[in-house]
Design a protein around this motif. Sequence first.
Motif, PDB file in Angstrom:
ATOM      1  N   GLY A 299       0.953  -1.145   0.036  1.00  0.00           N
ATOM      2  CA  GLY A 299      -0.025   0.118  -0.148  1.00  0.00           C
ATOM      3  C   GLY A 299       0.943   1.297  -0.032  1.00  0.00           C
ATOM      4  O   GLY A 299       0.625   2.122  -0.724  1.00  0.00           O
ATOM      5  N   ALA A 300       1.842   1.384   1.033  1.00  0.00           N
ATOM      6  CA  ALA A 300       2.766   2.131   0.894  1.00  0.00           C
ATOM      7  C   ALA A 300       3.571   2.888  -0.382  1.00  0.00           C
ATOM      8  O   ALA A 300       3.591   3.699  -0.812  1.00  0.00           O
ATOM      9  N   LEU A 301       3.777   1.554  -1.105  1.00  0.00           N
ATOM     10  CA  LEU A 301       4.641   1.583  -2.352  1.00  0.00           C
ATOM     11  C   LEU A 301       3.584   2.092  -3.210  1.00  0.00           C
ATOM     12  O   LEU A 301       3.971   3.040  -4.349  1.00  0.00           O
ATOM     13  N   ALA A 302       2.385   1.658  -3.611  1.00  0.00           N
ATOM     14  CA  ALA A 302       1.199   2.089  -4.281  1.00  0.00           C
ATOM     15  C   ALA A 302       1.071   3.426  -4.216  1.00  0.00           C
ATOM     16  O   ALA A 302       0.714   4.397  -5.312  1.00  0.00           O
ATOM     17  N   LYS A 303       0.859   4.051  -2.833  1.00  0.00           N
ATOM     18  CA  LYS A 303       0.832   5.495  -2.849  1.00  0.00           C
ATOM     19  C   LYS A 303       2.008   6.515  -3.385  1.00  0.00           C
ATOM     20  O   LYS A 303       1.836   7.540  -4.105  1.00  0.00           O
ATOM     21  N   VAL A 304       3.358   5.849  -3.247  1.00  0.00           N
ATOM     22  CA  VAL A 304       4.541   6.603  -3.729  1.00  0.00           C
ATOM     23  C   VAL A 304       4.394   6.434  -5.198  1.00  0.00           C
ATOM     24  O   VAL A 304       4.648   7.549  -5.845  1.00  0.00           O
ATOM     25  N   LEU A 305       4.111   5.298  -5.652  1.00  0.00           N
ATOM     26  CA  LEU A 305       4.098   4.953  -7.113  1.00  0.00           C
ATOM     27  C   LEU A 305       3.076   5.987  -7.844  1.00  0.00           C
ATOM     28  O   LEU A 305       3.200   6.664  -8.863  1.00  0.00           O
ATOM     29  N   SER A 306       1.967   6.146  -7.013  1.00  0.00           N
ATOM     30  CA  SER A 306       0.945   6.894  -7.566  1.00  0.00           C
ATOM     31  C   SER A 306       1.013   8.487  -7.707  1.00  0.00           C
ATOM     32  O   SER A 306       0.842   9.228  -8.766  1.00  0.00           O
ATOM     33  N   ARG A 307       1.857   9.059  -6.726  1.00  0.00           N
ATOM     34  CA  ARG A 307       2.432  10.557  -6.678  1.00  0.00           C
ATOM     35  C   ARG A 307       3.386  10.563  -7.877  1.00  0.00           C
ATOM     36  O   ARG A 307       3.240  11.624  -8.399  1.00  0.00           O
TER      37      ARG A 307
ATOM     38  N   ASP B 226       1.493  10.714 -11.062  1.00  0.00           N
ATOM     39  CA  ASP B 226       0.873  12.027 -11.408  1.00  0.00           C
ATOM     40  C   ASP B 226       1.891  12.983 -11.882  1.00  0.00           C
ATOM     41  O   ASP B 226       1.591  13.922 -12.803  1.00  0.00           O
ATOM     42  N   ALA B 227       3.035  12.894 -11.490  1.00  0.00           N
ATOM     43  CA  ALA B 227       4.125  13.990 -11.814  1.00  0.00           C
ATOM     44  C   ALA B 227       4.796  13.408 -13.069  1.00  0.00           C
ATOM     45  O   ALA B 227       5.269  14.342 -13.793  1.00  0.00           O
ATOM     46  N   ASN B 228       4.519  12.155 -13.427  1.00  0.00           N
ATOM     47  CA  ASN B 228       5.182  11.830 -14.629  1.00  0.00           C
ATOM     48  C   ASN B 228       4.262  10.832 -15.141  1.00  0.00           C
ATOM     49  O   ASN B 228       4.275   9.617 -15.598  1.00  0.00           O
ATOM     50  N   PRO B 229       3.180  11.625 -16.086  1.00  0.00           N
ATOM     51  CA  PRO B 229       2.225  10.973 -16.618  1.00  0.00           C
ATOM     52  C   PRO B 229       2.379   9.790 -17.819  1.00  0.00           C
ATOM     53  O   PRO B 229       1.808   9.068 -18.256  1.00  0.00           O
ATOM     54  N   SER B 230       3.538  10.033 -18.386  1.00  0.00           N
ATOM     55  CA  SER B 230       4.039   9.071 -19.430  1.00  0.00           C
ATOM     56  C   SER B 230       5.233   8.316 -18.952  1.00  0.00           C
ATOM     57  O   SER B 230       5.945   7.634 -19.632  1.00  0.00           O
TER      58      SER B 230
ATOM     59  N   SER C 217      12.479  20.453 -18.257  1.00  0.00           N
ATOM     60  CA  SER C 217      11.854  19.743 -17.122  1.00  0.00           C
ATOM     61  C   SER C 217      12.787  19.971 -15.929  1.00  0.00           C
ATOM     62  O   SER C 217      12.258  19.801 -14.749  1.00  0.00           O
ATOM     63  N   ASP C 218      14.111  20.206 -15.962  1.00  0.00           N
ATOM     64  CA  ASP C 218      14.967  20.258 -14.760  1.00  0.00           C
ATOM     65  C   ASP C 218      15.097  18.830 -14.047  1.00  0.00           C
ATOM     66  O   ASP C 218      15.637  18.551 -13.044  1.00  0.00           O
ATOM     67  N   GLN C 219      15.007  17.741 -14.916  1.00  0.00           N
ATOM     68  CA  GLN C 219      15.238  16.494 -14.399  1.00  0.00           C
ATOM     69  C   GLN C 219      16.737  16.059 -14.466  1.00  0.00           C
ATOM     70  O   GLN C 219      17.485  16.619 -15.567  1.00  0.00           O
ATOM     71  N   THR C 220      17.100  15.255 -13.719  1.00  0.00           N
ATOM     72  CA  THR C 220      18.736  14.992 -13.509  1.00  0.00           C
ATOM     73  C   THR C 220      18.824  13.344 -13.350  1.00  0.00           C
ATOM     74  O   THR C 220      17.885  12.855 -12.585  1.00  0.00           O
ATOM     75  N   TRP C 221      19.705  12.699 -14.065  1.00  0.00           N
ATOM     76  CA  TRP C 221      20.093  11.333 -14.029  1.00  0.00           C
ATOM     77  C   TRP C 221      21.449  11.205 -13.569  1.00  0.00           C
ATOM     78  O   TRP C 221      22.338  11.730 -14.292  1.00  0.00           O
ATOM     79  N   ASP C 222      22.044  10.695 -12.347  1.00  0.00           N
ATOM     80  CA  ASP C 222      23.058  10.188 -12.137  1.00  0.00           C
ATOM     81  C   ASP C 222      23.473   8.896 -12.667  1.00  0.00           C
ATOM     82  O   ASP C 222      22.925   7.826 -12.068  1.00  0.00           O
TER      83      ASP C 222
END
Length: 452
Positions: free
Chosen positions: A140-148, A151-155, A319-324
């Motif tokens: 359930g906690a993972l589902a909530k994090v994944l859902s949030r 929402d911020a990454n619709p694709s 978008s200001d995304q960063t990947w290390d």
Amino acid sequence: MTNEIFDQWENDWRRRLVGCSIVAEAEIDPADAMKAFWIFGVNWIRLADARERMRLARKYRAVLLAGLAATGSEHYDAGNFWDHIWKKIGARGDANRQKELADGFRYGLETLGLSRFTLRSRRHVGEILLHGGVPIHSVGALAKVLSRWDDANPSGDARSFLAWISGSSQQVATSRGIDVPTWLFLTETGDIAEDFVERCLEALDQPDGGNTSAGLPSPVLEEIAQALGGGGASRRGASRVRRAAGGTPAIVFSRQRGVQVRLPPLEAYTESAIEWLVSSEGTRERIESPAPWPGDPIEAKYVSVRAPVKRVVVQVAPSDQTWDLDIIDVDDPLLVFDGDSRNLIAARTPLPRGPVWVAFPNENSAPTSERLKSDGPVEVIETGAVPHGWEGWTFASVDVSNASKIALEGAERWRYVSTIRRPRLLEGARVPHIETRDGRAVLAGLDCDRGW
């Protein structure tokens, strides 16, 4: 309980475990697993001789695997795993007994062909937790994090979610609601975690939030639906269009162009111009990607990694995304690239069973067979040209089908080979000096290998 029923459990669970990558995939009932483990444990702890305890653990290896994995999944509580074990069997344990059970667990993994994982910490309990999967009370906690995040990454896709969560420390992940077993599973199990997250995303997209078409067990679907308030997962439903796999930057290898950063065609999704900034140990390179016109080919862009570096940082605007993107671990500089996709395989992810490309420091130009160690024969298929800037390194294609682990000579950390055998196409004759835009060989023909 009779010995016949107990032995039947052992034999049935062995059959279920063969062909699985982790114990959780066998879907053994947790209640049965912990009941069987209790019977095993009270008899195991009474044996005074360590060799007798080892024989019992090896005889009932499936019971041991299922019981320890179920305990980790059901009862892990902020580092008190072994306390649960000793309480369950009514005994006082110590570090030696912990090691004995952990060694028995590893023996079961190896003899039944399940995946091994290399962990820098939690040597005894970490691998057990990984094989237990995501604890059911943590779904359930993972589902909530994944859902949030969704929402911020619709694709976004599963791989980009895992890249996001792997970029966080364990402490940050915990503050977001991800407990230790879940964080370990998401960051250490590679394709297994990607498949699970992808199924969770499918469950989020279903109109009722609990459609079994996602391919998840009913208890997992129920936890997801309950965490999201029943219908909370139907925000976009079947109309959702997700980004295809490969929607995040990655380190790849090409025979012709060496080690590169693959930049996905995000401009095709945003339908607007974007700008990449690729940085590594003092070097910076900007790449502009204009929005494509209708009918234009949609292709990834590539930036060469011109020297051995620890890490490459990739940023994208607006978008200001960063990947290390981690590349070289100075304590274990062996790089392994997937033989098909040519993607760099993370240091603790199991290697595919078959051909891979390896790269390693080799100042003395020693043969590849002398620089690699393994527990089985490793065939050197070919030695590639050294990319510009990587002088003193060796790049070679090797087949690890007949080994279960490989490492550099002198290194302590092993790279484990996946136990899963998949059908694959064997390469036929190559057209020399030609490859596809994404670095794959062009073949004059091919054969089909069943791979069993």
